[in-house]
Design a protein around this motif. Structure first.
Motif, PDB file in Angstrom:
ATOM      1  N   ASP A   1       0.850  -1.181   0.000  1.00 42.16           N
ATOM      2  CA  ASP A   1       0.000   0.000   0.000  1.00 42.16           C
ATOM      3  C   ASP A   1       0.887   1.232   0.000  1.00 42.16           C
ATOM      4  O   ASP A   1       1.899   1.279   0.704  1.00 42.16           O
ATOM      5  CB  ASP A   1      -0.916   0.004   1.221  1.00 42.16           C
ATOM      6  CG  ASP A   1      -1.917  -1.135   1.174  1.00 42.16           C
ATOM      7  OD1 ASP A   1      -2.501  -1.364   0.096  1.00 42.16           O
ATOM      8  OD2 ASP A   1      -2.121  -1.794   2.203  1.00 42.16           O
ATOM      9  N   CYS A   2       0.511   2.230  -0.806  1.00 46.11           N
ATOM     10  CA  CYS A   2       1.339   3.427  -0.953  1.00 46.11           C
ATOM     11  C   CYS A   2       0.499   4.686  -0.858  1.00 46.11           C
ATOM     12  O   CYS A   2      -0.686   4.694  -1.214  1.00 46.11           O
ATOM     13  CB  CYS A   2       2.061   3.419  -2.294  1.00 46.11           C
ATOM     14  SG  CYS A   2       3.190   2.024  -2.502  1.00 46.11           S
ATOM     15  N   THR A   3       1.145   5.731  -0.386  1.00 50.71           N
ATOM     16  CA  THR A   3       0.569   7.072  -0.407  1.00 50.71           C
ATOM     17  C   THR A   3       1.519   7.951  -1.198  1.00 50.71           C
ATOM     18  O   THR A   3       2.719   7.997  -0.906  1.00 50.71           O
ATOM     19  CB  THR A   3       0.391   7.632   1.016  1.00 50.71           C
ATOM     20  OG1 THR A   3      -0.519   6.786   1.724  1.00 50.71           O
ATOM     21  CG2 THR A   3      -0.155   9.053   0.976  1.00 50.71           C
ATOM     22  N   LEU A   4       0.986   8.617  -2.213  1.00 49.46           N
ATOM     23  CA  LEU A   4       1.758   9.580  -3.000  1.00 49.46           C
ATOM     24  C   LEU A   4       1.226  10.969  -2.663  1.00 49.46           C
ATOM     25  O   LEU A   4       0.010  11.151  -2.513  1.00 49.46           O
ATOM     26  CB  LEU A   4       1.605   9.312  -4.494  1.00 49.46           C
ATOM     27  CG  LEU A   4       2.555   8.280  -5.119  1.00 49.46           C
ATOM     28  CD1 LEU A   4       2.502   6.951  -4.439  1.00 49.46           C
ATOM     29  CD2 LEU A   4       2.296   8.147  -6.598  1.00 49.46           C
TER      30      LEU A   4
ATOM     31  N   ILE B   1       0.018  18.789  -0.019  1.00 47.10           N
ATOM     32  CA  ILE B   1      -1.408  18.807   0.305  1.00 47.10           C
ATOM     33  C   ILE B   1      -2.253  17.928  -0.623  1.00 47.10           C
ATOM     34  O   ILE B   1      -3.350  17.529  -0.259  1.00 47.10           O
ATOM     35  CB  ILE B   1      -1.966  20.244   0.314  1.00 47.10           C
ATOM     36  CG1 ILE B   1      -1.771  20.907  -1.047  1.00 47.10           C
ATOM     37  CG2 ILE B   1      -1.346  21.064   1.427  1.00 47.10           C
ATOM     38  CD1 ILE B   1      -2.508  22.228  -1.197  1.00 47.10           C
ATOM     39  N   HIS B   2      -1.742  17.623  -1.812  1.00 42.88           N
ATOM     40  CA  HIS B   2      -2.477  16.754  -2.743  1.00 42.88           C
ATOM     41  C   HIS B   2      -1.964  15.332  -2.559  1.00 42.88           C
ATOM     42  O   HIS B   2      -0.770  15.067  -2.705  1.00 42.88           O
ATOM     43  CB  HIS B   2      -2.276  17.203  -4.188  1.00 42.88           C
ATOM     44  CG  HIS B   2      -2.644  18.638  -4.419  1.00 42.88           C
ATOM     45  ND1 HIS B   2      -3.944  19.087  -4.364  1.00 42.88           N
ATOM     46  CD2 HIS B   2      -1.885  19.721  -4.693  1.00 42.88           C
ATOM     47  CE1 HIS B   2      -3.966  20.375  -4.595  1.00 42.88           C
ATOM     48  NE2 HIS B   2      -2.725  20.793  -4.800  1.00 42.88           N
ATOM     49  N   GLN B   3      -2.894  14.406  -2.242  1.00 45.93           N
ATOM     50  CA  GLN B   3      -2.488  13.032  -1.926  1.00 45.93           C
ATOM     51  C   GLN B   3      -3.388  12.018  -2.605  1.00 45.93           C
ATOM     52  O   GLN B   3      -4.508  12.319  -2.992  1.00 45.93           O
ATOM     53  CB  GLN B   3      -2.543  12.798  -0.419  1.00 45.93           C
ATOM     54  CG  GLN B   3      -1.616  13.647   0.385  1.00 45.93           C
ATOM     55  CD  GLN B   3      -1.661  13.281   1.861  1.00 45.93           C
ATOM     56  OE1 GLN B   3      -2.315  12.326   2.265  1.00 45.93           O
ATOM     57  NE2 GLN B   3      -0.957  14.042   2.681  1.00 45.93           N
ATOM     58  N   ALA B   4      -2.855  10.805  -2.679  1.00 48.51           N
ATOM     59  CA  ALA B   4      -3.641   9.646  -3.118  1.00 48.51           C
ATOM     60  C   ALA B   4      -3.046   8.418  -2.440  1.00 48.51           C
ATOM     61  O   ALA B   4      -1.828   8.224  -2.462  1.00 48.51           O
ATOM     62  CB  ALA B   4      -3.598   9.496  -4.634  1.00 48.51           C
TER      63      ALA B   4
ATOM     64  N   GLU C   1      -5.705   6.192 -13.058  1.00 46.25           N
ATOM     65  CA  GLU C   1      -6.308   5.327 -12.039  1.00 46.25           C
ATOM     66  C   GLU C   1      -6.824   6.122 -10.848  1.00 46.25           C
ATOM     67  O   GLU C   1      -7.860   5.778 -10.283  1.00 46.25           O
ATOM     68  CB  GLU C   1      -5.291   4.297 -11.537  1.00 46.25           C
ATOM     69  CG  GLU C   1      -4.957   3.214 -12.523  1.00 46.25           C
ATOM     70  CD  GLU C   1      -6.086   2.221 -12.724  1.00 46.25           C
ATOM     71  OE1 GLU C   1      -6.794   1.886 -11.753  1.00 46.25           O
ATOM     72  OE2 GLU C   1      -6.278   1.786 -13.870  1.00 46.25           O
ATOM     73  N   TYR C   2      -6.068   7.134 -10.421  1.00 47.75           N
ATOM     74  CA  TYR C   2      -6.442   7.897  -9.219  1.00 47.75           C
ATOM     75  C   TYR C   2      -6.241   9.389  -9.461  1.00 47.75           C
ATOM     76  O   TYR C   2      -5.264   9.790 -10.087  1.00 47.75           O
ATOM     77  CB  TYR C   2      -5.576   7.471  -8.023  1.00 47.75           C
ATOM     78  CG  TYR C   2      -5.706   6.003  -7.704  1.00 47.75           C
ATOM     79  CD1 TYR C   2      -6.805   5.518  -7.015  1.00 47.75           C
ATOM     80  CD2 TYR C   2      -4.719   5.100  -8.105  1.00 47.75           C
ATOM     81  CE1 TYR C   2      -6.920   4.165  -6.739  1.00 47.75           C
ATOM     82  CE2 TYR C   2      -4.837   3.746  -7.831  1.00 47.75           C
ATOM     83  CZ  TYR C   2      -5.932   3.290  -7.146  1.00 47.75           C
ATOM     84  OH  TYR C   2      -6.062   1.954  -6.883  1.00 47.75           O
ATOM     85  N   LYS C   3      -7.154  10.172  -8.931  1.00 45.64           N
ATOM     86  CA  LYS C   3      -7.021  11.639  -8.976  1.00 45.64           C
ATOM     87  C   LYS C   3      -6.490  12.099  -7.619  1.00 45.64           C
ATOM     88  O   LYS C   3      -6.696  11.445  -6.600  1.00 45.64           O
ATOM     89  CB  LYS C   3      -8.358  12.291  -9.275  1.00 45.64           C
ATOM     90  CG  LYS C   3      -8.845  11.998 -10.689  1.00 45.64           C
ATOM     91  CD  LYS C   3      -9.721  13.135 -11.150  1.00 45.64           C
ATOM     92  CE  LYS C   3     -10.052  12.954 -12.604  1.00 45.64           C
ATOM     93  NZ  LYS C   3      -9.386  13.901 -13.439  1.00 45.64           N
ATOM     94  N   TRP C   4      -5.818  13.232  -7.627  1.00 43.07           N
ATOM     95  CA  TRP C   4      -5.300  13.804  -6.390  1.00 43.07           C
ATOM     96  C   TRP C   4      -6.463  14.299  -5.541  1.00 43.07           C
ATOM     97  O   TRP C   4      -7.422  14.850  -6.058  1.00 43.07           O
ATOM     98  CB  TRP C   4      -4.344  14.965  -6.683  1.00 43.07           C
ATOM     99  CG  TRP C   4      -3.142  14.567  -7.488  1.00 43.07           C
ATOM    100  CD1 TRP C   4      -2.905  14.870  -8.788  1.00 43.07           C
ATOM    101  CD2 TRP C   4      -2.029  13.810  -7.048  1.00 43.07           C
ATOM    102  NE1 TRP C   4      -1.699  14.342  -9.176  1.00 43.07           N
ATOM    103  CE2 TRP C   4      -1.141  13.671  -8.121  1.00 43.07           C
ATOM    104  CE3 TRP C   4      -1.686  13.207  -5.823  1.00 43.07           C
ATOM    105  CZ2 TRP C   4       0.059  12.989  -8.028  1.00 43.07           C
ATOM    106  CZ3 TRP C   4      -0.484  12.519  -5.736  1.00 43.07           C
ATOM    107  CH2 TRP C   4       0.368  12.417  -6.829  1.00 43.07           C
ATOM    108  N   SER C   5      -6.356  14.141  -4.219  1.00 40.09           N
ATOM    109  CA  SER C   5      -7.406  14.659  -3.320  1.00 40.09           C
ATOM    110  C   SER C   5      -6.930  15.923  -2.647  1.00 40.09           C
ATOM    111  O   SER C   5      -5.758  16.216  -2.583  1.00 40.09           O
ATOM    112  CB  SER C   5      -7.779  13.612  -2.271  1.00 40.09           C
ATOM    113  OG  SER C   5      -6.667  13.309  -1.456  1.00 40.09           O
TER     114      SER C   5
END
Length: 159
Positions: free
Chosen positions: A103-106, A113-116, A155-159
């Motif tokens: 599992d990773c967090t970018l 402040i922008h994460q996924a 696959e994923y957008k920044w939150s």
């Protein structure tokens, strides 16, 4: 990489055990075939013959935008890695017979402040993978994924 045709080995084991033999001898043949296959899998894996799986991260963000990569599994913490644009971070491993998950967090942007957060790799279980590659590419609009054989997709957008 050594290529073993597991289907041929399995059919050979089935052929040996399907001969009309006494019930006890047939069960012993099945046990020996099962042990042979397990021994070959473990032996080849430990010998480094089978290719490791790998996960790759690339920073394709704009200039001066650092990408922070933070990955871990049940057994391993890979540390926090800050990548400049164009840099990559890679790690390799062997699947476990139990499930293998990373599992990773970018994170990116001013103060990250922008994460996924997402599962960067899942494998193992009854089917063990060898040489599987997961490529993650961080871009301004999100995180793209490919196994390297096809065009990467968002696959994923920044939150």
């Amino acid at each position: 990489m050594v290529s073993i045709n597991w289907h041929i080995l399995s059919f050979y084991c089935i052929y040996i055990t399907s001969k009309k033999e006494k019930k006890i001898h047939g069960n012993m043949s099945r046990l020996w075939c099962f042990l042979l296959i397990i021994t070959l899998c473990v032996g080849l894996n430990n010998a480094g013959v089978l290719e490791k799986n790998s996960v790759h991260f690339k920073n394709s963000l704009g200039p001066n935008n650092i990408l922070r990569v933070d990955c871990s599994s049940k057994d391993d913490f890979l540390g926090v890695h800050d990548l400049k644009p164009g840099q990559t971070f890679d790690f390799s491993f062997n699947d476990s017979i139990l499930k293998t998950k990373f599992d990773c967090t970018l994170a990116q942007g001013q103060g990250f402040i922008h994460q996924a957060s997402f599962r960067a790799y899942e494998g193992g279980g009854f089917i063990v993978h060898y040489g599987k590659e997961n490529f993650w590419d961080a871009r301004e609009d999100g995180i793209y994924f490919t196994h390297g054989k096809e065009t990467s997709k968002l696959e994923y957008k920044w939150s």
